[in-house]
Design a protein around this motif. Sequence first.
Motif, PDB file in Angstrom:
ATOM      1  N   TYR A 110       0.790  -1.162   0.043  1.00 32.11           N
ATOM      2  CA  TYR A 110       0.094   0.067  -0.078  1.00 32.11           C
ATOM      3  C   TYR A 110       0.944   1.322  -0.112  1.00 32.11           C
ATOM      4  CZ  TYR A 110      -3.394   3.433   1.446  1.00 32.11           C
ATOM      5  OH  TYR A 110      -4.238   4.626   1.634  1.00 32.11           O
ATOM      6  N   SER A 111       0.762   2.115  -1.147  1.00 33.37           N
ATOM      7  CA  SER A 111       1.680   3.231  -1.356  1.00 33.37           C
ATOM      8  C   SER A 111       0.853   4.346  -1.917  1.00 33.37           C
ATOM      9  CB  SER A 111       3.022   2.593  -2.177  1.00 33.37           C
ATOM     10  OG  SER A 111       3.550   1.752  -1.545  1.00 33.37           O
ATOM     11  N   PRO A 112       0.209   4.992  -0.837  1.00 39.04           N
ATOM     12  CA  PRO A 112      -0.399   6.209  -1.376  1.00 39.04           C
ATOM     13  C   PRO A 112       0.338   7.392  -1.902  1.00 39.04           C
ATOM     14  CG  PRO A 112      -0.660   6.232   0.936  1.00 39.04           C
ATOM     15  CD  PRO A 112       0.075   4.921   0.448  1.00 39.04           C
ATOM     16  N   GLN A 113       0.068   8.361  -2.543  1.00 39.41           N
ATOM     17  CA  GLN A 113       0.969   9.414  -2.875  1.00 39.41           C
ATOM     18  C   GLN A 113      -0.152  10.712  -2.397  1.00 39.41           C
ATOM     19  OE1 GLN A 113       2.275   9.407  -6.969  1.00 39.41           O
ATOM     20  NE2 GLN A 113       3.190   7.180  -6.433  1.00 39.41           N
ATOM     21  N   ILE A 114       0.268  11.882  -1.614  1.00 35.36           N
ATOM     22  CA  ILE A 114      -0.736  12.752  -1.245  1.00 35.36           C
ATOM     23  C   ILE A 114       0.139  13.882  -1.451  1.00 35.36           C
ATOM     24  CG2 ILE A 114      -1.825  13.384   0.905  1.00 35.36           C
ATOM     25  CD1 ILE A 114      -1.311  10.673   2.282  1.00 35.36           C
ATOM     26  N   PHE A 115      -0.594  14.837  -2.028  1.00 33.49           N
ATOM     27  CA  PHE A 115      -0.140  16.130  -2.745  1.00 33.49           C
ATOM     28  C   PHE A 115      -1.112  17.261  -1.931  1.00 33.49           C
ATOM     29  CE2 PHE A 115       0.411  13.022  -5.906  1.00 33.49           C
ATOM     30  CZ  PHE A 115       1.967  13.032  -6.341  1.00 33.49           C
ATOM     31  N   ASP A 116      -0.558  18.021  -0.979  1.00 35.42           N
ATOM     32  CA  ASP A 116      -1.131  19.082  -0.421  1.00 35.42           C
ATOM     33  C   ASP A 116      -0.629  20.374  -0.511  1.00 35.42           C
ATOM     34  OD1 ASP A 116      -2.923  20.459   1.245  1.00 35.42           O
ATOM     35  OD2 ASP A 116      -2.647  19.310   3.057  1.00 35.42           O
ATOM     36  N   THR A 139      -6.409  39.446  -1.060  1.00 38.62           N
ATOM     37  CA  THR A 139      -5.542  38.283  -1.119  1.00 38.62           C
ATOM     38  C   THR A 139      -6.339  37.117  -0.635  1.00 38.62           C
ATOM     39  OG1 THR A 139      -3.488  39.233  -1.236  1.00 38.62           O
ATOM     40  CG2 THR A 139      -3.536  36.967  -0.575  1.00 38.62           C
ATOM     41  N   ASP A 140      -6.641  35.975  -1.391  1.00 36.74           N
ATOM     42  CA  ASP A 140      -7.515  34.801  -0.930  1.00 36.74           C
ATOM     43  C   ASP A 140      -6.460  33.815  -0.839  1.00 36.74           C
ATOM     44  OD1 ASP A 140      -9.876  35.829  -0.426  1.00 36.74           O
ATOM     45  OD2 ASP A 140     -10.518  35.611  -2.626  1.00 36.74           O
ATOM     46  N   GLN A 141      -6.732  32.865   0.142  1.00 32.79           N
ATOM     47  CA  GLN A 141      -6.054  31.562   0.100  1.00 32.79           C
ATOM     48  C   GLN A 141      -6.578  30.386  -0.036  1.00 32.79           C
ATOM     49  OE1 GLN A 141      -4.777  29.443   4.291  1.00 32.79           O
ATOM     50  NE2 GLN A 141      -2.775  30.686   3.561  1.00 32.79           N
ATOM     51  N   TYR A 142      -6.125  29.460  -1.255  1.00 32.82           N
ATOM     52  CA  TYR A 142      -6.702  28.441  -1.780  1.00 32.82           C
ATOM     53  C   TYR A 142      -6.028  27.161  -1.366  1.00 32.82           C
ATOM     54  CZ  TYR A 142      -9.737  31.612  -4.689  1.00 32.82           C
ATOM     55  OH  TYR A 142     -10.344  32.413  -5.461  1.00 32.82           O
ATOM     56  N   ARG A 143      -6.762  26.084  -1.387  1.00 29.51           N
ATOM     57  CA  ARG A 143      -5.743  24.958  -0.821  1.00 29.51           C
ATOM     58  C   ARG A 143      -6.638  23.592  -1.777  1.00 29.51           C
ATOM     59  NH1 ARG A 143      -6.008  21.624   5.171  1.00 29.51           N
ATOM     60  NH2 ARG A 143      -4.549  20.059   4.239  1.00 29.51           N
ATOM     61  N   ALA A 144      -5.772  22.909  -2.146  1.00 30.42           N
ATOM     62  CA  ALA A 144      -6.101  21.738  -2.794  1.00 30.42           C
ATOM     63  C   ALA A 144      -5.487  20.532  -2.432  1.00 30.42           C
ATOM     64  CB  ALA A 144      -6.140  21.843  -4.437  1.00 30.42           C
ATOM     65  N   LYS A 145      -5.791  19.373  -2.255  1.00 30.59           N
ATOM     66  CA  LYS A 145      -5.545  18.161  -1.882  1.00 30.59           C
ATOM     67  C   LYS A 145      -5.773  16.906  -2.826  1.00 30.59           C
ATOM     68  CE  LYS A 145      -4.694  14.900   2.158  1.00 30.59           C
ATOM     69  NZ  LYS A 145      -4.963  14.803   3.687  1.00 30.59           N
ATOM     70  N   ILE A 176      -9.750  13.954  -5.178  1.00 28.46           N
ATOM     71  CA  ILE A 176      -9.257  15.210  -5.243  1.00 28.46           C
ATOM     72  C   ILE A 176     -10.308  16.368  -4.488  1.00 28.46           C
ATOM     73  CG2 ILE A 176      -9.069  17.452  -7.207  1.00 28.46           C
ATOM     74  CD1 ILE A 176      -8.943  14.881  -9.292  1.00 28.46           C
ATOM     75  N   ASP A 177      -9.734  17.066  -3.674  1.00 25.08           N
ATOM     76  CA  ASP A 177     -10.426  17.725  -2.809  1.00 25.08           C
ATOM     77  C   ASP A 177      -9.867  19.199  -2.977  1.00 25.08           C
ATOM     78  OD1 ASP A 177     -11.999  18.902  -0.638  1.00 25.08           O
ATOM     79  OD2 ASP A 177     -10.766  18.082   0.819  1.00 25.08           O
ATOM     80  N   GLY A 178     -10.964  19.996  -3.555  1.00 21.99           N
ATOM     81  CA  GLY A 178     -10.483  21.584  -3.866  1.00 21.99           C
ATOM     82  C   GLY A 178      -9.709  21.771  -5.124  1.00 21.99           C
ATOM     83  N   GLN A 179      -9.733  22.984  -5.591  1.00 22.05           N
ATOM     84  CA  GLN A 179      -9.231  23.267  -6.990  1.00 22.05           C
ATOM     85  C   GLN A 179      -8.510  24.668  -6.661  1.00 22.05           C
ATOM     86  OE1 GLN A 179     -11.600  24.241 -10.304  1.00 22.05           O
ATOM     87  NE2 GLN A 179     -10.468  22.765 -11.539  1.00 22.05           N
ATOM     88  N   TYR A 201     -21.433  31.182  -3.261  1.00 23.62           N
ATOM     89  CA  TYR A 201     -19.926  30.926  -2.818  1.00 23.62           C
ATOM     90  C   TYR A 201     -19.112  31.803  -3.678  1.00 23.62           C
ATOM     91  CZ  TYR A 201     -22.172  26.832  -0.605  1.00 23.62           C
ATOM     92  OH  TYR A 201     -22.975  25.889   0.115  1.00 23.62           O
ATOM     93  N   THR A 202     -17.960  32.219  -3.028  1.00 23.29           N
ATOM     94  CA  THR A 202     -16.846  32.985  -3.730  1.00 23.29           C
ATOM     95  C   THR A 202     -15.423  32.711  -3.517  1.00 23.29           C
ATOM     96  OG1 THR A 202     -18.633  34.869  -3.755  1.00 23.29           O
ATOM     97  CG2 THR A 202     -16.281  35.279  -4.273  1.00 23.29           C
ATOM     98  N   GLY A 203     -14.673  32.675  -4.526  1.00 27.25           N
ATOM     99  CA  GLY A 203     -13.464  32.284  -4.362  1.00 27.25           C
ATOM    100  C   GLY A 203     -13.051  31.000  -3.546  1.00 27.25           C
ATOM    101  N   PRO A 204     -12.325  30.886  -2.499  1.00 20.87           N
ATOM    102  CA  PRO A 204     -11.679  29.717  -1.985  1.00 20.87           C
ATOM    103  C   PRO A 204     -12.903  29.046  -1.445  1.00 20.87           C
ATOM    104  CG  PRO A 204     -10.530  31.596  -1.018  1.00 20.87           C
ATOM    105  CD  PRO A 204     -11.427  32.068  -1.824  1.00 20.87           C
ATOM    106  N   ALA A 205     -14.108  29.479  -1.069  1.00 15.57           N
ATOM    107  CA  ALA A 205     -15.351  28.715  -0.597  1.00 15.57           C
ATOM    108  C   ALA A 205     -15.673  28.032  -1.712  1.00 15.57           C
ATOM    109  CB  ALA A 205     -16.335  29.650  -0.234  1.00 15.57           C
ATOM    110  N   LEU A 206     -15.925  28.532  -3.127  1.00 12.07           N
ATOM    111  CA  LEU A 206     -16.163  27.803  -4.068  1.00 12.07           C
ATOM    112  C   LEU A 206     -15.122  26.722  -4.592  1.00 12.07           C
ATOM    113  CD1 LEU A 206     -18.384  27.407  -6.385  1.00 12.07           C
ATOM    114  CD2 LEU A 206     -17.228  29.319  -7.815  1.00 12.07           C
ATOM    115  N   ALA A 207     -14.201  27.094  -4.324  1.00  8.84           N
ATOM    116  CA  ALA A 207     -13.097  26.058  -5.045  1.00  8.84           C
ATOM    117  C   ALA A 207     -13.055  24.884  -4.024  1.00  8.84           C
ATOM    118  CB  ALA A 207     -11.513  26.979  -4.961  1.00  8.84           C
TER     119      ALA A 207
END
Length: 218
Positions: A110-116, A139-145, A176-179, A201-207
């Motif tokens: 078992y070898s997952p690859q996690i990109f945060d 400025t807005d902060q976005y996060r994707a995992k 995929i969680d977020g964009q 929803y706007t910006g990070p909340a929508l992404a």
Amino acid sequence: SVNNIPTSLVQEVQIKTSGFEAEHGGASGGVVSIATKGGTDEFHGEVGTQIETARFQPGNRSAAQIFQPNASTQQVYTIIQPKDDYLNMYPTVTIGGPIVKKRLWFLGSYSPQIFDTTRNVTYYESNPVNLTVNPNFGTDQYRAKTTSEYAYGRIDANPFNTLRLSTTFLWNPSIIDGQLPLSAIAVGGTPSSANLNGTDYTGPALAQLQGGRINSNT
């Protein structure tokens, strides 16, 4: 980030550029042959992880761009893109050994690859030469995992001295969680927005609502 087949699954890699064997008849250019790991008459295992962090990477370089405020004027400007903050992890657990010595073996991994990744996007006024932050957005902060799962199983059998059998299975969906926006610099742009089921929803909340699951494809 690009996911690749974990090296913990690979026993041997061969690259052939000429003089192919009969099994590769008809090939032109080159042949890449990859053999996956299998069990043996002794139990073996592996536990570990690899980590990539933005703190050990250099900052981004600037690139010249052209701004044309009117039909007769052109101005050259540069804006250095801020570096993303990211943490990529590649944990792995592998175990293999005999089911029946000299006849039946197993290997599981078992070898997952996690990109945060976190990206701070700054919205500027439409004139990049003055480079004034748009007071309406800032400025807005976005996060994707993205998690790329890799679970692998293999069974080898040797029922007779002249017969060898093997079967393998690879389970590799991606979650995929977020964009992230395409750029950390938005000149004249605005955050994306949408109304979903009566809620704005706007910006990070929508992404953060975007993403999904890509089922196992191998």
